[in-house]
Design an enzyme around this catalytic site. Sequence first.
Site, PDB file in Angstrom:
ATOM      1  N   PRO A  10       4.396   9.401 -16.642  1.00 21.46           N
ATOM      2  CA  PRO A  10       5.810   9.710 -16.856  1.00 21.46           C
ATOM      3  C   PRO A  10       6.768   8.689 -16.262  1.00 21.46           C
ATOM      4  CG  PRO A  10       4.819  11.218 -15.274  1.00 21.46           C
ATOM      5  CD  PRO A  10       3.691  10.441 -15.898  1.00 21.46           C
ATOM      6  N   ASN A  11       7.808   8.423 -17.039  1.00 23.52           N
ATOM      7  CA  ASN A  11       8.947   7.574 -16.672  1.00 23.52           C
ATOM      8  C   ASN A  11       8.648   6.078 -16.669  1.00 23.52           C
ATOM      9  OD1 ASN A  11      10.945   9.660 -16.266  1.00 23.52           O
ATOM     10  ND2 ASN A  11       9.731  10.263 -14.486  1.00 23.52           N
ATOM     11  N   ARG A  18      15.676   0.618 -14.852  1.00 25.15           N
ATOM     12  CA  ARG A  18      16.274   1.346 -13.724  1.00 25.15           C
ATOM     13  C   ARG A  18      15.478   1.012 -12.465  1.00 25.15           C
ATOM     14  NH1 ARG A  18      17.211   6.423 -16.678  1.00 25.15           N
ATOM     15  NH2 ARG A  18      18.468   5.736 -18.426  1.00 25.15           N
ATOM     16  N   TYR A  23      10.738  -1.103  -8.531  1.00 26.59           N
ATOM     17  CA  TYR A  23       9.687  -1.354  -9.518  1.00 26.59           C
ATOM     18  C   TYR A  23       9.761  -2.731 -10.175  1.00 26.59           C
ATOM     19  CZ  TYR A  23       8.986   3.627  -8.900  1.00 26.59           C
ATOM     20  OH  TYR A  23       8.739   4.857  -8.361  1.00 26.59           O
ATOM     21  N   ASN A  74      -2.023   4.210 -14.343  1.00 23.76           N
ATOM     22  CA  ASN A  74      -0.873   4.433 -13.482  1.00 23.76           C
ATOM     23  C   ASN A  74      -0.323   5.790 -13.910  1.00 23.76           C
ATOM     24  OD1 ASN A  74       1.423   4.601 -12.010  1.00 23.76           O
ATOM     25  ND2 ASN A  74       2.234   2.586 -12.576  1.00 23.76           N
ATOM     26  N   ALA A  77       4.092   9.981 -11.263  1.00 28.49           N
ATOM     27  CA  ALA A  77       4.203  11.112 -10.343  1.00 28.49           C
ATOM     28  C   ALA A  77       3.058  12.125 -10.510  1.00 28.49           C
ATOM     29  CB  ALA A  77       5.551  11.802 -10.532  1.00 28.49           C
ATOM     30  N   HIS A  80       0.267  12.547  -7.859  1.00 32.23           N
ATOM     31  CA  HIS A  80       0.419  13.340  -6.639  1.00 32.23           C
ATOM     32  C   HIS A  80       0.334  14.844  -6.889  1.00 32.23           C
ATOM     33  CE1 HIS A  80       1.807   9.383  -5.544  1.00 32.23           C
ATOM     34  NE2 HIS A  80       2.873   9.488  -6.318  1.00 32.23           N
ATOM     35  N   ASP A  87      -9.360  16.519 -13.144  1.00 31.67           N
ATOM     36  CA  ASP A  87     -10.501  17.123 -13.849  1.00 31.67           C
ATOM     37  C   ASP A  87     -10.878  16.300 -15.080  1.00 31.67           C
ATOM     38  OD1 ASP A  87     -10.579  19.128 -11.965  1.00 31.67           O
ATOM     39  OD2 ASP A  87      -9.664  20.657 -13.243  1.00 31.67           O
ATOM     40  N   GLU A  98      -7.333   3.634 -10.316  1.00 37.73           N
ATOM     41  CA  GLU A  98      -5.938   4.097 -10.156  1.00 37.73           C
ATOM     42  C   GLU A  98      -5.091   2.922  -9.689  1.00 37.73           C
ATOM     43  OE1 GLU A  98      -5.493   7.296  -7.280  1.00 37.73           O
ATOM     44  OE2 GLU A  98      -3.408   6.694  -6.907  1.00 37.73           O
ATOM     45  N   HIS A 100      -0.880   1.416  -8.932  1.00 35.77           N
ATOM     46  CA  HIS A 100       0.566   1.647  -8.808  1.00 35.77           C
ATOM     47  C   HIS A 100       1.272   0.316  -8.633  1.00 35.77           C
ATOM     48  CE1 HIS A 100      -0.093   5.896  -8.487  1.00 35.77           C
ATOM     49  NE2 HIS A 100      -1.096   5.620  -7.677  1.00 35.77           N
ATOM     50  N   LEU A 101       2.463   0.244  -9.161  1.00 39.47           N
ATOM     51  CA  LEU A 101       3.313  -0.937  -8.979  1.00 39.47           C
ATOM     52  C   LEU A 101       3.740  -1.060  -7.524  1.00 39.47           C
ATOM     53  CD1 LEU A 101       5.384  -0.133 -12.121  1.00 39.47           C
ATOM     54  CD2 LEU A 101       4.229  -2.328 -11.828  1.00 39.47           C
ATOM     55  N   SER A 102       4.234   0.040  -6.975  1.00 38.19           N
ATOM     56  CA  SER A 102       4.758   0.036  -5.612  1.00 38.19           C
ATOM     57  C   SER A 102       3.649   0.380  -4.615  1.00 38.19           C
ATOM     58  CB  SER A 102       5.901   1.056  -5.489  1.00 38.19           C
ATOM     59  OG  SER A 102       5.418   2.364  -5.722  1.00 38.19           O
ATOM     60  N   ARG A 107       6.043   4.455   1.191  1.00 40.78           N
ATOM     61  CA  ARG A 107       7.155   5.247   0.653  1.00 40.78           C
ATOM     62  C   ARG A 107       7.111   6.687   1.195  1.00 40.78           C
ATOM     63  NH1 ARG A 107       7.599   4.389  -5.618  1.00 40.78           N
ATOM     64  NH2 ARG A 107       9.649   5.290  -5.150  1.00 40.78           N
ATOM     65  N   ARG A 111       4.138  10.782  -1.622  1.00 43.96           N
ATOM     66  CA  ARG A 111       3.441   9.793  -2.468  1.00 43.96           C
ATOM     67  C   ARG A 111       2.145   9.293  -1.822  1.00 43.96           C
ATOM     68  NH1 ARG A 111       7.380   8.691  -6.416  1.00 43.96           N
ATOM     69  NH2 ARG A 111       9.474   8.806  -5.548  1.00 43.96           N
TER      70      ARG A 111
HETATM   71  O1  CA2 Z   1       4.492   2.687  -8.058  1.00 42.77           O
HETATM   72  C1  CA2 Z   1       4.082   3.229  -9.084  1.00 42.77           C
HETATM   73  O2  CA2 Z   1       3.552   2.618 -10.001  1.00 42.77           O
HETATM   74  C2  CA2 Z   1       4.272   4.746  -9.258  1.00 42.77           C
HETATM   75  O3  CA2 Z   1       3.155   5.247  -9.952  1.00 42.77           O
HETATM   76  C3  CA2 Z   1       5.527   4.923 -10.060  1.00 42.77           C
HETATM   77  C4  CA2 Z   1       5.904   6.385 -10.242  1.00 42.77           C
HETATM   78  C5  CA2 Z   1       5.941   7.103  -8.901  1.00 42.77           C
HETATM   79  O4  CA2 Z   1       6.187   8.491  -9.114  1.00 42.77           O
HETATM   80  C6  CA2 Z   1       4.646   6.933  -8.146  1.00 42.77           C
HETATM   81  O5  CA2 Z   1       4.760   7.592  -6.885  1.00 42.77           O
HETATM   82  C7  CA2 Z   1       4.352   5.469  -7.923  1.00 42.77           C
HETATM   83  C8  CA2 Z   1       7.259   6.490 -10.884  1.00 42.77           C
HETATM   84  C9  CA2 Z   1       7.333   5.849 -12.227  1.00 42.77           C
HETATM   85  C10 CA2 Z   1       8.755   5.905 -12.672  1.00 42.77           C
HETATM   86  O6  CA2 Z   1       9.164   4.615 -12.889  1.00 42.77           O
HETATM   87  C11 CA2 Z   1      10.479   4.356 -13.057  1.00 42.77           C
HETATM   88  C12 CA2 Z   1      10.757   3.082 -13.434  1.00 42.77           C
HETATM   89  C13 CA2 Z   1      12.055   2.712 -13.609  1.00 42.77           C
HETATM   90  C14 CA2 Z   1      13.069   3.627 -13.419  1.00 42.77           C
HETATM   91  C15 CA2 Z   1      12.781   4.922 -13.041  1.00 42.77           C
HETATM   92  C16 CA2 Z   1      11.473   5.302 -12.857  1.00 42.77           C
END
Ligand code: CA2
Length: 155
Positions: A10-11, A18, A23, A74, A77, A80, A87, A98, A100-102, A107, A111
């Site tokens: 998601p997102n 954003r 990110y 990736n 959210a 978590h 499953d 798995e 993640h970008l960040s 954080r 997370r």
């Molecule tokens: O760091 C990552 O890749 C995450 O998977 C990104 C998720 C976050 O919930 C994880 O804890 C870590 C969020 C992805 C949403 O990405 C956005 C990108 C631009 C603007 C808003 C959200």
Amino acid sequence: MITIHVLNGPNLNLLGRREPQIYGSATLSDVERLVREKAESLGASVVFRQSNHEGQLVDWIQEAGAQEAGIVINAGAYTHTSIALRDAISGSGAPTVEIHLSNVHAREGFRHRSLIAPVSVGVICGFGPLSYLLGLEAVHRVMVERARQAVPSKH
Ligand code: CA2
């Protein structure tokens, strides 16, 4: 040929548009291009997908397992929160990395917990788009090694 499904949760469709301070400025299409270049250099085939819907991600994980493909995920959210994704990964039998970008450990506390890490081969986080390329290389190596071990030795 080794096939790797790169799944985004998601997102992540908002990437580059954003919160660039967290990110970065690369869009998901930019990441996809880098992933395709890396896959080509490895001689692997890649399926690259994004969904905001948990059930869709479950379907795609099952599909990867049925095709004996590897997974780089990736899960955003859902990492978590989602027992359903956990499953699906564990039931699919697909080697999964798995990513993640960040750096999720630098954080918020919520997370730091991943429900999918225990059913993944490993976790890579904090390298921006490079996390995807490292994940791809890692799952590719695991699959090459497993295929090698599955071939009966002549000795
Ligand atoms: O760091 C990552 O890749 C995450 O998977 C990104 C998720 C976050 O919930 C994880 O804890 C870590 C969020 C992805 C949403 O990405 C956005 C990108 C631009 C603007 C808003 C959200």
